[in-house]
Design a protein around this motif. Structure first.
Motif, PDB file in Angstrom:
ATOM      1  N   HIS A   1     -41.956 -33.508  -7.790  1.00  0.00           N
ATOM      2  CA  HIS A   1     -42.997 -33.368  -6.191  1.00  0.00           C
ATOM      3  C   HIS A   1     -42.448 -35.710  -6.630  1.00  0.00           C
ATOM      4  O   HIS A   1     -43.888 -35.469  -7.811  1.00  0.00           O
ATOM      5  CB  HIS A   1     -43.831 -33.077  -6.555  1.00  0.00           C
ATOM      6  N   GLN A   2     -43.281 -36.289  -5.886  1.00  0.00           N
ATOM      7  CA  GLN A   2     -43.588 -37.569  -5.449  1.00  0.00           C
ATOM      8  C   GLN A   2     -44.631 -38.248  -5.098  1.00  0.00           C
ATOM      9  O   GLN A   2     -44.013 -38.135  -3.274  1.00  0.00           O
ATOM     10  CB  GLN A   2     -42.574 -39.262  -6.254  1.00  0.00           C
ATOM     11  N   SER A   3     -45.180 -39.009  -4.113  1.00  0.00           N
ATOM     12  CA  SER A   3     -45.499 -38.897  -3.505  1.00  0.00           C
ATOM     13  C   SER A   3     -47.822 -39.949  -3.639  1.00  0.00           C
ATOM     14  O   SER A   3     -47.781 -40.003  -5.211  1.00  0.00           O
ATOM     15  CB  SER A   3     -46.184 -37.731  -1.945  1.00  0.00           C
ATOM     16  N   GLN A   4     -48.057 -40.002  -2.648  1.00  0.00           N
ATOM     17  CA  GLN A   4     -48.951 -41.605  -2.555  1.00  0.00           C
ATOM     18  C   GLN A   4     -49.951 -40.701  -1.879  1.00  0.00           C
ATOM     19  O   GLN A   4     -49.542 -40.279  -0.161  1.00  0.00           O
ATOM     20  CB  GLN A   4     -48.770 -42.440  -2.592  1.00  0.00           C
ATOM     21  N   VAL A   5     -51.303 -40.444  -1.614  1.00  0.00           N
ATOM     22  CA  VAL A   5     -52.656 -39.460  -1.591  1.00  0.00           C
ATOM     23  C   VAL A   5     -53.475 -40.654  -0.972  1.00  0.00           C
ATOM     24  O   VAL A   5     -53.739 -41.217  -1.942  1.00  0.00           O
ATOM     25  CB  VAL A   5     -52.456 -38.915  -1.832  1.00  0.00           C
TER      26      VAL A   5
ATOM     27  N   ALA B   1     -27.120 -23.923  -2.799  1.00  0.00           N
ATOM     28  CA  ALA B   1     -26.934 -24.912  -2.220  1.00  0.00           C
ATOM     29  C   ALA B   1     -27.112 -26.346  -1.907  1.00  0.00           C
ATOM     30  O   ALA B   1     -26.135 -27.364  -2.153  1.00  0.00           O
ATOM     31  CB  ALA B   1     -26.087 -24.788  -0.932  1.00  0.00           C
ATOM     32  N   LEU B   2     -28.151 -27.142  -2.285  1.00  0.00           N
ATOM     33  CA  LEU B   2     -28.890 -27.861  -2.420  1.00  0.00           C
ATOM     34  C   LEU B   2     -28.200 -28.434  -3.683  1.00  0.00           C
ATOM     35  O   LEU B   2     -27.735 -27.779  -4.936  1.00  0.00           O
ATOM     36  CB  LEU B   2     -30.517 -27.611  -2.908  1.00  0.00           C
ATOM     37  N   ALA B   3     -27.742 -29.638  -3.746  1.00  0.00           N
ATOM     38  CA  ALA B   3     -27.364 -30.922  -4.644  1.00  0.00           C
ATOM     39  C   ALA B   3     -29.128 -31.506  -5.480  1.00  0.00           C
ATOM     40  O   ALA B   3     -29.585 -31.485  -4.440  1.00  0.00           O
ATOM     41  CB  ALA B   3     -26.492 -31.423  -4.009  1.00  0.00           C
ATOM     42  N   LEU B   4     -28.599 -30.939  -6.253  1.00  0.00           N
ATOM     43  CA  LEU B   4     -29.642 -31.540  -7.255  1.00  0.00           C
ATOM     44  C   LEU B   4     -29.962 -33.485  -6.888  1.00  0.00           C
ATOM     45  O   LEU B   4     -29.480 -34.116  -6.522  1.00  0.00           O
ATOM     46  CB  LEU B   4     -29.226 -32.180  -9.182  1.00  0.00           C
ATOM     47  N   GLY B   5     -31.559 -33.020  -6.585  1.00  0.00           N
ATOM     48  CA  GLY B   5     -31.838 -34.970  -6.523  1.00  0.00           C
ATOM     49  C   GLY B   5     -32.576 -34.422  -4.778  1.00  0.00           C
ATOM     50  O   GLY B   5     -32.471 -35.488  -4.555  1.00  0.00           O
ATOM     51  N   THR B   6     -31.400 -33.670  -3.949  1.00  0.00           N
ATOM     52  CA  THR B   6     -31.830 -33.694  -2.716  1.00  0.00           C
ATOM     53  C   THR B   6     -33.629 -33.370  -2.434  1.00  0.00           C
ATOM     54  O   THR B   6     -33.657 -32.369  -2.654  1.00  0.00           O
ATOM     55  CB  THR B   6     -30.611 -33.108  -1.918  1.00  0.00           C
ATOM     56  N   PRO B   7     -34.109 -34.121  -1.335  1.00  0.00           N
ATOM     57  CA  PRO B   7     -35.315 -34.314  -0.784  1.00  0.00           C
ATOM     58  C   PRO B   7     -35.066 -32.628  -0.291  1.00  0.00           C
ATOM     59  O   PRO B   7     -34.361 -32.891   0.955  1.00  0.00           O
ATOM     60  CB  PRO B   7     -35.332 -35.321   0.008  1.00  0.00           C
ATOM     61  N   ALA B   8     -36.168 -31.828   0.004  1.00  0.00           N
ATOM     62  CA  ALA B   8     -36.912 -30.619   0.189  1.00  0.00           C
ATOM     63  C   ALA B   8     -37.776 -30.475   0.631  1.00  0.00           C
ATOM     64  O   ALA B   8     -38.496 -30.967   0.734  1.00  0.00           O
ATOM     65  CB  ALA B   8     -35.176 -29.390   0.787  1.00  0.00           C
TER      66      ALA B   8
ATOM     67  N   LEU C   1     -48.313 -22.089  -0.272  1.00  0.00           N
ATOM     68  CA  LEU C   1     -47.812 -23.591  -0.410  1.00  0.00           C
ATOM     69  C   LEU C   1     -46.993 -24.242   0.746  1.00  0.00           C
ATOM     70  O   LEU C   1     -45.559 -23.439   0.676  1.00  0.00           O
ATOM     71  CB  LEU C   1     -47.682 -23.720  -2.135  1.00  0.00           C
ATOM     72  N   ILE C   2     -46.931 -25.744   0.715  1.00  0.00           N
ATOM     73  CA  ILE C   2     -45.624 -25.960   1.692  1.00  0.00           C
ATOM     74  C   ILE C   2     -45.425 -27.596   0.950  1.00  0.00           C
ATOM     75  O   ILE C   2     -46.786 -28.255   0.398  1.00  0.00           O
ATOM     76  CB  ILE C   2     -45.978 -26.480   2.069  1.00  0.00           C
ATOM     77  N   LEU C   3     -44.571 -27.668   0.190  1.00  0.00           N
ATOM     78  CA  LEU C   3     -44.265 -29.085  -0.739  1.00  0.00           C
ATOM     79  C   LEU C   3     -42.506 -29.743  -0.679  1.00  0.00           C
ATOM     80  O   LEU C   3     -41.690 -29.136  -0.903  1.00  0.00           O
ATOM     81  CB  LEU C   3     -44.325 -27.614  -2.087  1.00  0.00           C
ATOM     82  N   ALA C   4     -43.404 -30.989  -0.686  1.00  0.00           N
ATOM     83  CA  ALA C   4     -42.128 -31.469  -0.194  1.00  0.00           C
ATOM     84  C   ALA C   4     -41.568 -31.958  -1.225  1.00  0.00           C
ATOM     85  O   ALA C   4     -42.268 -32.593  -2.125  1.00  0.00           O
ATOM     86  CB  ALA C   4     -42.189 -33.133   0.642  1.00  0.00           C
ATOM     87  N   ALA C   5     -40.452 -31.276  -2.019  1.00  0.00           N
ATOM     88  CA  ALA C   5     -39.703 -31.737  -3.090  1.00  0.00           C
ATOM     89  C   ALA C   5     -38.161 -31.846  -3.492  1.00  0.00           C
ATOM     90  O   ALA C   5     -37.724 -32.405  -2.243  1.00  0.00           O
ATOM     91  CB  ALA C   5     -40.272 -30.692  -4.399  1.00  0.00           C
TER      92      ALA C   5
ATOM     93  N   GLN D   1     -59.627 -43.983  -1.690  1.00  0.00           N
ATOM     94  CA  GLN D   1     -58.779 -44.244  -2.588  1.00  0.00           C
ATOM     95  C   GLN D   1     -56.940 -44.435  -2.642  1.00  0.00           C
ATOM     96  O   GLN D   1     -57.151 -42.948  -2.729  1.00  0.00           O
ATOM     97  CB  GLN D   1     -59.545 -44.628  -4.123  1.00  0.00           C
ATOM     98  N   PRO D   2     -56.401 -44.732  -2.756  1.00  0.00           N
ATOM     99  CA  PRO D   2     -54.631 -44.299  -2.337  1.00  0.00           C
ATOM    100  C   PRO D   2     -54.365 -43.786  -3.736  1.00  0.00           C
ATOM    101  O   PRO D   2     -55.400 -44.036  -5.454  1.00  0.00           O
ATOM    102  CB  PRO D   2     -53.971 -44.912  -2.789  1.00  0.00           C
ATOM    103  N   ARG D   3     -54.209 -42.532  -4.346  1.00  0.00           N
ATOM    104  CA  ARG D   3     -53.557 -42.184  -5.298  1.00  0.00           C
ATOM    105  C   ARG D   3     -52.009 -41.540  -5.415  1.00  0.00           C
ATOM    106  O   ARG D   3     -51.637 -41.139  -4.633  1.00  0.00           O
ATOM    107  CB  ARG D   3     -54.693 -41.134  -5.996  1.00  0.00           C
ATOM    108  N   GLN D   4     -51.387 -41.777  -6.581  1.00  0.00           N
ATOM    109  CA  GLN D   4     -49.776 -41.494  -6.238  1.00  0.00           C
ATOM    110  C   GLN D   4     -50.481 -40.754  -7.599  1.00  0.00           C
ATOM    111  O   GLN D   4     -50.381 -40.150  -8.700  1.00  0.00           O
ATOM    112  CB  GLN D   4     -49.219 -42.548  -7.882  1.00  0.00           C
ATOM    113  N   ILE D   5     -49.007 -39.150  -6.788  1.00  0.00           N
ATOM    114  CA  ILE D   5     -48.718 -38.160  -7.132  1.00  0.00           C
ATOM    115  C   ILE D   5     -47.244 -37.845  -7.977  1.00  0.00           C
ATOM    116  O   ILE D   5     -46.351 -38.458  -6.997  1.00  0.00           O
ATOM    117  CB  ILE D   5     -49.773 -36.970  -6.471  1.00  0.00           C
ATOM    118  N   ALA D   6     -47.104 -37.376  -9.320  1.00  0.00           N
ATOM    119  CA  ALA D   6     -45.851 -37.059  -9.619  1.00  0.00           C
ATOM    120  C   ALA D   6     -46.581 -35.606 -10.803  1.00  0.00           C
ATOM    121  O   ALA D   6     -47.069 -35.798 -11.851  1.00  0.00           O
ATOM    122  CB  ALA D   6     -45.254 -37.975 -10.479  1.00  0.00           C
ATOM    123  N   MET D   7     -45.365 -35.067 -10.072  1.00  0.00           N
ATOM    124  CA  MET D   7     -45.894 -33.671 -10.865  1.00  0.00           C
ATOM    125  C   MET D   7     -43.930 -32.952 -10.884  1.00  0.00           C
ATOM    126  O   MET D   7     -43.331 -33.325  -9.884  1.00  0.00           O
ATOM    127  CB  MET D   7     -46.371 -33.067 -10.311  1.00  0.00           C
ATOM    128  N   GLN D   8     -44.165 -31.497 -12.119  1.00  0.00           N
ATOM    129  CA  GLN D   8     -42.921 -30.974 -11.647  1.00  0.00           C
ATOM    130  C   GLN D   8     -43.451 -29.878 -11.901  1.00  0.00           C
ATOM    131  O   GLN D   8     -44.545 -29.387 -12.386  1.00  0.00           O
ATOM    132  CB  GLN D   8     -42.584 -30.607 -12.663  1.00  0.00           C
TER     133      GLN D   8
END
Length: 94
Positions: A32-36, A63-70, A4-8, A41-48
């Protein structure tokens, strides 16, 4: 293949703990939040997603600050109690 590769972003991080083998472990909650596009049809994705980093990867993840995208990479497995999944993070790209 289980990969799994996840932008989050890290929204929760526990204290560093140690496995019975003496490896550092860090429990996380990733958001993770995105649109696929699904069936044209476009679909909003939001998950934890529950995640854990074990071993050397705990240092850069801690070392990552909370809320930093990676971008997180790793594999999925069943949680200890068998209810739900846990993402084991093995790579991090900031």
């Amino acid at each position: 293949m289980n990969r799994l590769i996840l932008a989050a972003e890290v929204v929760e991080r526990g204290a560093t703990r140690y496995t019975p083998a003496g490896l550092p472990a860090l429990d996380l909650m990733l958001k993770h939040q995105s649109q696929v596009t699904e069936d044209g049809q476009p679909r909003q994705i939001a998950m934890q997603l529950k995640a854990v980093a074990i071993g050397e990867i705990t240092r850069p993840v801690a070392a990552l600050a909370l809320g930093t995208p990676a971008q997180f990479a790793g594999f999925l497995t069943a949680s200890r109690n068998g209810k739900g999944l846990v993402f084991h993070v093995t790579e991090l790209d900031t």
